[in-house]
Design a protein around this motif. Structure first.
Motif, PDB file in Angstrom:
ATOM      1  N   ARG A  89       6.517   5.985  -9.220  1.00  0.00           N
ATOM      2  CA  ARG A  89       5.347   6.555  -9.920  1.00  0.00           C
ATOM      3  C   ARG A  89       4.114   5.675  -9.704  1.00  0.00           C
ATOM      4  O   ARG A  89       3.011   6.169  -9.506  1.00  0.00           O
ATOM      5  CB  ARG A  89       5.642   6.718 -11.417  1.00  0.00           C
ATOM      6  CG  ARG A  89       6.406   8.013 -11.713  1.00  0.00           C
ATOM      7  CD  ARG A  89       6.408   8.329 -13.202  1.00  0.00           C
ATOM      8  NE  ARG A  89       7.050   7.266 -13.985  1.00  0.00           N
ATOM      9  CZ  ARG A  89       8.390   7.142 -14.102  1.00  0.00           C
ATOM     10  NH1 ARG A  89       9.184   7.996 -13.502  1.00  0.00           N
ATOM     11  NH2 ARG A  89       8.907   6.177 -14.828  1.00  0.00           N
ATOM     12  N   HIS A  90       4.316   4.354  -9.757  1.00  0.00           N
ATOM     13  CA  HIS A  90       3.192   3.431  -9.548  1.00  0.00           C
ATOM     14  C   HIS A  90       2.538   3.686  -8.193  1.00  0.00           C
ATOM     15  O   HIS A  90       1.316   3.812  -8.087  1.00  0.00           O
ATOM     16  CB  HIS A  90       3.660   1.975  -9.637  1.00  0.00           C
ATOM     17  CG  HIS A  90       2.668   0.992  -9.088  1.00  0.00           C
ATOM     18  ND1 HIS A  90       1.530   0.632  -9.784  1.00  0.00           N
ATOM     19  CD2 HIS A  90       2.600   0.343  -7.898  1.00  0.00           C
ATOM     20  CE1 HIS A  90       0.814  -0.222  -9.051  1.00  0.00           C
ATOM     21  NE2 HIS A  90       1.443  -0.411  -7.891  1.00  0.00           N
ATOM     22  N   TRP A  91       3.370   3.779  -7.151  1.00  0.00           N
ATOM     23  CA  TRP A  91       2.806   3.929  -5.808  1.00  0.00           C
ATOM     24  C   TRP A  91       2.237   5.325  -5.584  1.00  0.00           C
ATOM     25  O   TRP A  91       1.251   5.493  -4.856  1.00  0.00           O
ATOM     26  CB  TRP A  91       3.840   3.554  -4.734  1.00  0.00           C
ATOM     27  CG  TRP A  91       3.987   2.059  -4.663  1.00  0.00           C
ATOM     28  CD1 TRP A  91       5.042   1.323  -5.069  1.00  0.00           C
ATOM     29  CD2 TRP A  91       2.993   1.125  -4.216  1.00  0.00           C
ATOM     30  NE1 TRP A  91       4.787  -0.021  -4.897  1.00  0.00           N
ATOM     31  CE2 TRP A  91       3.530  -0.170  -4.371  1.00  0.00           C
ATOM     32  CE3 TRP A  91       1.696   1.255  -3.698  1.00  0.00           C
ATOM     33  CZ2 TRP A  91       2.832  -1.328  -4.020  1.00  0.00           C
ATOM     34  CZ3 TRP A  91       0.994   0.104  -3.345  1.00  0.00           C
ATOM     35  CH2 TRP A  91       1.565  -1.169  -3.513  1.00  0.00           C
ATOM     36  N   GLU A  92       2.833   6.322  -6.243  1.00  0.00           N
ATOM     37  CA  GLU A  92       2.253   7.673  -6.122  1.00  0.00           C
ATOM     38  C   GLU A  92       0.838   7.711  -6.701  1.00  0.00           C
ATOM     39  O   GLU A  92      -0.062   8.303  -6.123  1.00  0.00           O
ATOM     40  CB  GLU A  92       3.141   8.697  -6.842  1.00  0.00           C
ATOM     41  CG  GLU A  92       4.353   9.095  -6.025  1.00  0.00           C
ATOM     42  CD  GLU A  92       5.327   9.973  -6.800  1.00  0.00           C
ATOM     43  OE1 GLU A  92       6.231  10.520  -6.160  1.00  0.00           O
ATOM     44  OE2 GLU A  92       5.193  10.078  -8.046  1.00  0.00           O
ATOM     45  N   THR A  93       0.639   7.042  -7.819  1.00  0.00           N
ATOM     46  CA  THR A  93      -0.684   7.092  -8.430  1.00  0.00           C
ATOM     47  C   THR A  93      -1.660   6.104  -7.778  1.00  0.00           C
ATOM     48  O   THR A  93      -2.868   6.275  -7.861  1.00  0.00           O
ATOM     49  CB  THR A  93      -0.614   6.805  -9.952  1.00  0.00           C
ATOM     50  OG1 THR A  93       0.156   5.634 -10.157  1.00  0.00           O
ATOM     51  CG2 THR A  93      -0.005   7.965 -10.703  1.00  0.00           C
ATOM     52  N   THR A  94      -1.110   5.083  -7.089  1.00  0.00           N
ATOM     53  CA  THR A  94      -1.974   4.123  -6.391  1.00  0.00           C
ATOM     54  C   THR A  94      -2.472   4.694  -5.058  1.00  0.00           C
ATOM     55  O   THR A  94      -3.463   4.221  -4.509  1.00  0.00           O
ATOM     56  CB  THR A  94      -1.190   2.809  -6.123  1.00  0.00           C
ATOM     57  OG1 THR A  94      -0.684   2.343  -7.365  1.00  0.00           O
ATOM     58  CG2 THR A  94      -2.055   1.736  -5.508  1.00  0.00           C
ATOM     59  N   VAL A 100      -1.653   4.194   8.196  1.00  0.00           N
ATOM     60  CA  VAL A 100      -1.210   5.582   7.984  1.00  0.00           C
ATOM     61  C   VAL A 100      -0.464   5.558   6.662  1.00  0.00           C
ATOM     62  O   VAL A 100       0.763   5.402   6.612  1.00  0.00           O
ATOM     63  CB  VAL A 100      -0.315   6.075   9.142  1.00  0.00           C
ATOM     64  CG1 VAL A 100      -0.008   7.564   8.987  1.00  0.00           C
ATOM     65  CG2 VAL A 100      -0.981   5.819  10.501  1.00  0.00           C
ATOM     66  N   ASP A 101      -1.214   5.641   5.574  1.00  0.00           N
ATOM     67  CA  ASP A 101      -0.634   5.305   4.265  1.00  0.00           C
ATOM     68  C   ASP A 101      -1.095   6.221   3.134  1.00  0.00           C
ATOM     69  O   ASP A 101      -0.830   5.931   1.962  1.00  0.00           O
ATOM     70  CB  ASP A 101      -0.967   3.842   3.921  1.00  0.00           C
ATOM     71  CG  ASP A 101      -2.453   3.601   3.726  1.00  0.00           C
ATOM     72  OD1 ASP A 101      -3.260   4.530   3.965  1.00  0.00           O
ATOM     73  OD2 ASP A 101      -2.823   2.481   3.323  1.00  0.00           O
ATOM     74  N   GLY A 102      -1.753   7.301   3.472  1.00  0.00           N
ATOM     75  CA  GLY A 102      -2.195   8.219   2.419  1.00  0.00           C
ATOM     76  C   GLY A 102      -3.334   7.669   1.578  1.00  0.00           C
ATOM     77  O   GLY A 102      -3.729   8.279   0.589  1.00  0.00           O
ATOM     78  N   GLY A 103      -3.849   6.499   1.965  1.00  0.00           N
ATOM     79  CA  GLY A 103      -4.963   5.912   1.220  1.00  0.00           C
ATOM     80  C   GLY A 103      -4.512   4.862   0.219  1.00  0.00           C
ATOM     81  O   GLY A 103      -4.710   5.010  -0.995  1.00  0.00           O
ATOM     82  N   ILE A 104      -3.862   3.807   0.717  1.00  0.00           N
ATOM     83  CA  ILE A 104      -3.527   2.653  -0.149  1.00  0.00           C
ATOM     84  C   ILE A 104      -4.438   1.479   0.199  1.00  0.00           C
ATOM     85  O   ILE A 104      -5.077   0.895  -0.670  1.00  0.00           O
ATOM     86  CB  ILE A 104      -2.042   2.232   0.021  1.00  0.00           C
ATOM     87  CG1 ILE A 104      -1.101   3.365  -0.397  1.00  0.00           C
ATOM     88  CG2 ILE A 104      -1.754   0.973  -0.808  1.00  0.00           C
ATOM     89  CD1 ILE A 104       0.372   3.073  -0.133  1.00  0.00           C
ATOM     90  N   ARG A 105      -4.487   1.166   1.484  1.00  0.00           N
ATOM     91  CA  ARG A 105      -5.305   0.053   1.960  1.00  0.00           C
ATOM     92  C   ARG A 105      -6.483   0.605   2.755  1.00  0.00           C
ATOM     93  O   ARG A 105      -6.333   1.552   3.526  1.00  0.00           O
ATOM     94  CB  ARG A 105      -4.517  -0.876   2.894  1.00  0.00           C
ATOM     95  CG  ARG A 105      -3.249  -1.447   2.338  1.00  0.00           C
ATOM     96  CD  ARG A 105      -3.423  -2.449   1.234  1.00  0.00           C
ATOM     97  NE  ARG A 105      -4.458  -3.442   1.483  1.00  0.00           N
ATOM     98  CZ  ARG A 105      -4.742  -4.448   0.657  1.00  0.00           C
ATOM     99  NH1 ARG A 105      -4.061  -4.592  -0.476  1.00  0.00           N
ATOM    100  NH2 ARG A 105      -5.676  -5.299   0.936  1.00  0.00           N
ATOM    101  N   PHE A 106      -7.646  -0.007   2.562  1.00  0.00           N
ATOM    102  CA  PHE A 106      -8.833   0.458   3.269  1.00  0.00           C
ATOM    103  C   PHE A 106      -9.390  -0.630   4.186  1.00  0.00           C
ATOM    104  O   PHE A 106     -10.560  -0.639   4.510  1.00  0.00           O
ATOM    105  CB  PHE A 106      -9.881   0.950   2.260  1.00  0.00           C
ATOM    106  CG  PHE A 106      -9.391   2.169   1.513  1.00  0.00           C
ATOM    107  CD1 PHE A 106      -9.534   3.438   2.065  1.00  0.00           C
ATOM    108  CD2 PHE A 106      -8.760   2.046   0.293  1.00  0.00           C
ATOM    109  CE1 PHE A 106      -9.058   4.563   1.404  1.00  0.00           C
ATOM    110  CE2 PHE A 106      -8.278   3.162  -0.376  1.00  0.00           C
ATOM    111  CZ  PHE A 106      -8.423   4.420   0.181  1.00  0.00           C
ATOM    112  N   ASN A 107      -8.525  -1.541   4.583  1.00  0.00           N
ATOM    113  CA  ASN A 107      -8.938  -2.562   5.575  1.00  0.00           C
ATOM    114  C   ASN A 107      -7.886  -2.657   6.650  1.00  0.00           C
ATOM    115  O   ASN A 107      -6.790  -2.122   6.518  1.00  0.00           O
ATOM    116  CB  ASN A 107      -9.087  -3.917   4.886  1.00  0.00           C
ATOM    117  CG  ASN A 107      -7.772  -4.408   4.313  1.00  0.00           C
ATOM    118  OD1 ASN A 107      -6.850  -3.639   4.043  1.00  0.00           O
ATOM    119  ND2 ASN A 107      -7.657  -5.690   4.126  1.00  0.00           N
TER     120      ASN A 107
END
Ligand code: NAD
Length: 261
Positions: free
Chosen positions: A215-220, A254-261
């Motif tokens: 759940r944490h990673w889904e919302t992150t 390729v992460d669905g938008g977790i890291r932006f660097n």
């Protein structure tokens, strides 16, 4: 992504060939089946203990009308890597795309980490990429063409608790990608990396642990879901395609938008 890829097709009927390590399950399997659906023949490489899984992938590729062939290799053993690449190159005529996907992750705090586990992660995740790239380089240089895609991780971007060893290996993969891009660019070979986020494979599920972590990673994640192995196919296909002719040395999240660097 219906377009069929590769310079080899313009010269005749030979389908382009991709060699994928760690192809018996998870991301490697999805890449093999996905790229077969996009017109690639696939050399499938994995450990001896994974040959049953590889045969299943081989059959799924055949069902798509492409050639799949299974090879045994431990990517951390130079003699096995050299022999396997020689055989696959002969069987397929040439390898157009190498995907270094094989990898391991056993979580541990750095203060508890065995020296053996540190070494094993570097042997498979880094030395494996080095040996595979070193062995395929003469073939690609001779043709003055070739594509290499290395599978790193967003762990290389931001680190992760209990993954000090793993994150270090993936950072090394990104560095290796950049160096190889510089060394092989003059020969028409591109080398790029993908950094998957949290992907629901055997490794991904072990890494996640409990439902609260899911759940944490889904919302992150900006896109509010975890990744499926098939989510990686498009990025690899792009790096292998003529659309990426002028792109090398890059590492794409390729992460669905977790890291932006
Ligand atoms: P997985 O454990 O499901 O599959 C790994 C594959 O690598 C297996 O087929 C295994 O047999 C193979 N392998 C392991 N050691 C090998 C060796 N010495 N020689 C040859 N093959 C070997 O893992 P996955 O989730 O599919 O991961 C694939 C790649 O993606 C790995 O490099 C991993 O680090 C990376 N990755 C995964 C995630 C994730 O969330 N699943 C995230 C980021 C990066």
């Amino acid at each position: 992504m219906a377009e069929q890829n590769n310079a080899a097709n313009s010269q005749g009927t030979r389908a382009p060939a991709a060699l994928i390590t760690g192809a018996s399950r998870g991301i490697g399997k999805a890449l093999a089946i996905g790229l077969a659906g996009l017109g690639y023949d696939i050399a499938l490489a994995d450990l001896d203990s994974c040959q049953t899984g590889l045969r299943d992938v081989e059959q799924q590729i055949t069902a798509k009308g492409q050639t799949g062939r299974a090879y045994t290799v431990d990517v951390s053993r130079k003699s096995q890597v050299v022999a396997m690449i020689e055989r696959a190159s002969a069987d397929f005529g040439q390898i157009d795309l190498l995907v270094n996907n094989a990898g391991i992750l056993k979580r541990a705090l750095l203060e508890d980490l065995d020296e053996h586990d540190w070494d094993q992660h570097f042997d498979v995740n880094v030395k494996g990429v080095f040996l595979m790239c070193q062995a395929i380089t003469p073939y690609m240089k001779k043709r003055r063409a070739g594509r290499i895609v290395n599978v790193a991780s967003i762990a290389a971007r931001g680190g992760a608790v209990e993954q000090g060893h793993y994150a270090s290996t993936k950072g090394a993969v990104v560095s290796l990608t950049r160096v190889l891009a510089k060394e092989l660019g003059p020969f028409g070979i591109t080398v790029n990396a993908i950094c998957p986020g949290i992907i629901l494979t055997e490794m991904g599920r072990n890494n996640l642990g409990d439902d609260a972590a899911v759940r944490h990673w889904e919302t992150t994640t900006a896109l509010r879901r975890l990744g499926q192995p098939e989510d990686l196919v498009g990025a690899v296909y792009f790096f292998a395609s003529p659309h990426a002719d002028f792109i090398t040395g890059q590492a794409l999240n390729v992460d669905g938008g977790i890291r932006f660097n």
